[in-house]
Design an enzyme around this catalytic site. Structure first.
Site, PDB file in Angstrom:
ATOM      1  N   ASP A 138       1.245 -43.540  22.078  1.00 36.96           N
ATOM      2  CA  ASP A 138       0.927 -43.283  20.789  1.00 36.96           C
ATOM      3  C   ASP A 138       0.719 -42.445  20.526  1.00 36.96           C
ATOM      4  O   ASP A 138       1.284 -40.923  19.110  1.00 36.96           O
ATOM      5  CB  ASP A 138       0.269 -44.159  19.631  1.00 36.96           C
ATOM      6  CG  ASP A 138       0.212 -45.820  19.947  1.00 36.96           C
ATOM      7  OD1 ASP A 138       1.829 -46.202  20.234  1.00 36.96           O
ATOM      8  OD2 ASP A 138      -0.844 -46.654  19.814  1.00 36.96           O
ATOM      9  N   LYS A 181      -4.921 -53.521  22.383  1.00 30.12           N
ATOM     10  CA  LYS A 181      -5.073 -51.609  23.160  1.00 30.12           C
ATOM     11  C   LYS A 181      -6.389 -51.414  23.770  1.00 30.12           C
ATOM     12  O   LYS A 181      -6.614 -51.203  24.574  1.00 30.12           O
ATOM     13  CB  LYS A 181      -4.784 -50.649  21.980  1.00 30.12           C
ATOM     14  CG  LYS A 181      -3.573 -50.828  21.323  1.00 30.12           C
ATOM     15  CD  LYS A 181      -3.139 -50.199  20.909  1.00 30.12           C
ATOM     16  CE  LYS A 181      -1.285 -50.197  20.429  1.00 30.12           C
ATOM     17  NZ  LYS A 181      -0.878 -49.091  19.313  1.00 30.12           N
TER      18      LYS A 181
HETATM   19  P1  NAP Z   1      -5.021 -50.870  11.732  1.00 33.88           P
HETATM   20  O1  NAP Z   1      -6.116 -50.655  13.212  1.00 33.88           O
HETATM   21  O2  NAP Z   1      -4.998 -52.509  11.481  1.00 33.88           O
HETATM   22  O3  NAP Z   1      -5.041 -50.151  10.501  1.00 33.88           O
HETATM   23  C1  NAP Z   1      -4.344 -50.446   9.340  1.00 33.88           C
HETATM   24  C2  NAP Z   1      -4.955 -49.329   8.703  1.00 33.88           C
HETATM   25  O4  NAP Z   1      -4.791 -49.176   7.361  1.00 33.88           O
HETATM   26  C3  NAP Z   1      -6.751 -48.613   8.553  1.00 33.88           C
HETATM   27  O5  NAP Z   1      -6.765 -47.398   8.341  1.00 33.88           O
HETATM   28  C4  NAP Z   1      -6.485 -49.397   6.749  1.00 33.88           C
HETATM   29  O6  NAP Z   1      -7.843 -49.802   6.094  1.00 33.88           O
HETATM   30  C5  NAP Z   1      -5.049 -49.248   5.831  1.00 33.88           C
HETATM   31  N1  NAP Z   1      -4.732 -49.879   5.675  1.00 33.88           N
HETATM   32  C6  NAP Z   1      -4.561 -51.609   5.282  1.00 33.88           C
HETATM   33  N2  NAP Z   1      -4.111 -51.958   4.801  1.00 33.88           N
HETATM   34  C7  NAP Z   1      -4.119 -50.779   3.633  1.00 33.88           C
HETATM   35  C8  NAP Z   1      -3.998 -50.744   1.627  1.00 33.88           C
HETATM   36  N3  NAP Z   1      -3.895 -52.196   1.235  1.00 33.88           N
HETATM   37  N4  NAP Z   1      -4.896 -49.399   0.991  1.00 33.88           N
HETATM   38  C9  NAP Z   1      -5.199 -48.928   1.168  1.00 33.88           C
HETATM   39  N5  NAP Z   1      -5.309 -48.856   3.301  1.00 33.88           N
HETATM   40  C10 NAP Z   1      -4.429 -49.670   4.096  1.00 33.88           C
HETATM   41  O7  NAP Z   1      -3.525 -50.911  12.609  1.00 33.88           O
HETATM   42  P2  NAP Z   1      -2.924 -49.336  13.756  1.00 33.88           P
HETATM   43  O8  NAP Z   1      -2.622 -49.918  14.365  1.00 33.88           O
HETATM   44  O9  NAP Z   1      -3.292 -48.326  12.909  1.00 33.88           O
HETATM   45  O10 NAP Z   1      -1.640 -49.142  12.794  1.00 33.88           O
HETATM   46  C11 NAP Z   1      -1.115 -48.774  11.776  1.00 33.88           C
HETATM   47  C12 NAP Z   1       0.157 -49.528  11.192  1.00 33.88           C
HETATM   48  O11 NAP Z   1       1.315 -47.979  12.183  1.00 33.88           O
HETATM   49  C13 NAP Z   1       0.856 -50.500  11.945  1.00 33.88           C
HETATM   50  O12 NAP Z   1       1.839 -50.494  10.419  1.00 33.88           O
HETATM   51  C14 NAP Z   1       1.421 -50.164  12.837  1.00 33.88           C
HETATM   52  O13 NAP Z   1       2.962 -51.261  12.913  1.00 33.88           O
HETATM   53  C15 NAP Z   1       2.519 -48.922  12.617  1.00 33.88           C
HETATM   54  N6  NAP Z   1       2.266 -47.804  14.642  1.00 33.88           N
HETATM   55  C16 NAP Z   1       3.403 -47.746  14.376  1.00 33.88           C
HETATM   56  C17 NAP Z   1       3.696 -47.069  15.244  1.00 33.88           C
HETATM   57  C18 NAP Z   1       4.780 -46.407  15.281  1.00 33.88           C
HETATM   58  O14 NAP Z   1       5.213 -45.913  16.784  1.00 33.88           O
HETATM   59  N7  NAP Z   1       6.305 -46.056  14.531  1.00 33.88           N
HETATM   60  C19 NAP Z   1       2.515 -47.240  16.327  1.00 33.88           C
HETATM   61  C20 NAP Z   1       1.367 -47.673  16.086  1.00 33.88           C
HETATM   62  C21 NAP Z   1       1.102 -47.929  14.905  1.00 33.88           C
HETATM   63  P3  NAP Z   1      -8.780 -50.251   5.897  1.00 33.88           P
HETATM   64  O15 NAP Z   1     -10.113 -49.320   6.624  1.00 33.88           O
HETATM   65  O16 NAP Z   1      -9.697 -49.741   4.393  1.00 33.88           O
HETATM   66  O17 NAP Z   1      -8.996 -51.851   6.032  1.00 33.88           O
END
Ligand code: NAP
Length: 245
Positions: free
Chosen positions: A84, A47
Site C-alpha cells: 500500500d 493485515k
Molecule cells: P480503517 O483502518 O477502518 O480506517 C478508517 C478511517 O476512516 C479512520 O481514520 C476513520 O476515522 C475514518 N472515517 C470513517 N468514517 C468517517 C467519517 N464519516 N468521517 C470522517 N472519517 C471517517 O480503514 P483503512 O484500512 O485505513 O482504509 C480506509 C479506506 O482506504 C477504505 O475505503 C479502503 O478501501 C481504502 N483503501 C484503498 C486502497 C487502495 O489500494 N486503493 C488500499 C488500502 C485502503 P476514525 O478513526 O475517527 O474512526
C-alpha cells in the site's frame, strides 16, 4: 485485475478470493503455503496478523505494523510486505520531495501513506483524523505532525473510508473530511474506489487539482505484489482496463 495480469503474462496461475474468519487466518496461511501457493494478498481485518505470521518483513511492513502481501519462499520463509505504501507512491506519479502533504485518516491506509510520504522525503506530513487522538498517536509513532483541522496543502490524500458508500454527496463528504472552506490542493489522491468518481475526487477536480483515484492506487499496490511473486513486470495497463470492465 490479477487474473487479467496473469493471462497477459502467459502464466498458468490462479488468483482466488478466499474469505477467512480471523480465528482461522494463521491456519489458512500455513495450509496455503503447504499446498504450493506462491503468496497471498491480505485485507481488513487480517493485515496486522499477517505481519505476525511472517518470518521476515520489509521495512515498510515493519514500520506500518501491517502486511498486505505474503510471499511463500522456497526456503520455507514467509515474507511480508506492505505494498500500500509503495503502491501509493507509484500511483502518485511524482516525487513528494519538498511537498507539504496532508493525510486524512489514521487507520491502516493513513498509516501506510503517512509513512510512505515521510520516507520519500515530503517536507511536511500532516495527519488529520475524525478521532483526533488516533492522529496524535500515529503522528508520534511515525514522527510526522498531526493537525486538529485540515490545512491548505499541496497534496491531500483521502485515506478515510468517506465516500465509500455509493451515491455519497460531495457537500456531506467534504464536511466529514473537515475540508469546508479550503481550496482544492494541486494534487489529490483518494484511496477510496468504486464504480463512480468519489466525492473527494469530484471536489478536487472542480478545484483544478490533478487527481489520482483509488483504482490507480489499487492497481499500483497489486502490481507490486504481482511483481514480487512472479519476478515479472506487472502489466499495469491491462490491470487498469480489467477494473474498468
Ligand atoms: P480503517 O483502518 O477502518 O480506517 C478508517 C478511517 O476512516 C479512520 O481514520 C476513520 O476515522 C475514518 N472515517 C470513517 N468514517 C468517517 C467519517 N464519516 N468521517 C470522517 N472519517 C471517517 O480503514 P483503512 O484500512 O485505513 O482504509 C480506509 C479506506 O482506504 C477504505 O475505503 C479502503 O478501501 C481504502 N483503501 C484503498 C486502497 C487502495 O489500494 N486503493 C488500499 C488500502 C485502503 P476514525 O478513526 O475517527 O474512526
Amino acid at each position: 485485475m490479477m487474473g487479467a495480469a496473469l493471462e497477459a503474462l502467459e502464466l498458468d496461475w490462479r488468483y482466488l478470493r478466499l474469505p477467512v474468519p480471523p480465528e482461522l487466518f494463521e491456519e489458512t496461511v500455513r495450509a496455503l503455503q503447504a499446498s504450493g501457493y506462491r503468496g497471498v494478498n491480505v485485507t481488513i481485518p487480517h493485515k496486522p496478523v499477517a505481519l505476525r505470521v511472517a518470518t521476515r518483513a520489509t521495512p515498510a511492513a515493519t514500520a506500518i505494523g501491517a502486511a498486505n502481501t505474503l510471499t511463500f519462499e522456497a526456503d520455507g520463509q514467509i515474507a511480508a510486505d506492505n505494498t500500500d505504501a509503495g503502491g501509493f507512491l507509484d500511483a502518485l506519479g511524482e516525487s513528494p520531495v519538498g511537498m507539504r502533504a496532508l493525510v486524512l485518516g489514521a487507520g491502516g491506509a493513513g498509516r501506510a501513506v503517512a509513512w510512505a510520504l515521510r520516507e520519500a522525503g515530503a517536507a511536511e506530513v500532516m495527519v488529520w483524523n475524525r478521532t483526533a487522538r488516533r492522529a496524535a498517536a500515529l503522528a508520534t509513532e511515525l514522527q510526522v505532525e498531526h493537525v486538529e483541522r485540515p490545512r491548505q496543502s499541496h497534496l491531500i490524500v483521502n485515506a478515510t473510508s468517506v465516500g465509500l458508500q455509493p451515491g455519497a454527496q460531495v457537500r456531506a463528504a467534504i464536511a466529514d473530511l473537515g475540508l469546508d472552506g479550503l481550496e482544492a490542493p494541486a494534487v489529490a489522491v483518494d484511496l477510496v474506489y468504486g464504480s463512480e468518481a468519489t466525492p473527494f475526487t469530484r471536489w478536487a477536480a472542480w478545484g483544478g487539482a490533478r487527481v489520482v483515484d483509488g483504482l490507480d492506487v489499487l492497481v499500483a499496490q497489486g502490481a507490486r505484489s504481482l511483481s514480487g511473486w512472479t519476478g515479472r513486470t506487472a502489466p499495469v495497463e491491462v490491470m487498469r482496463r480489467a477494473l474498468a470492465n
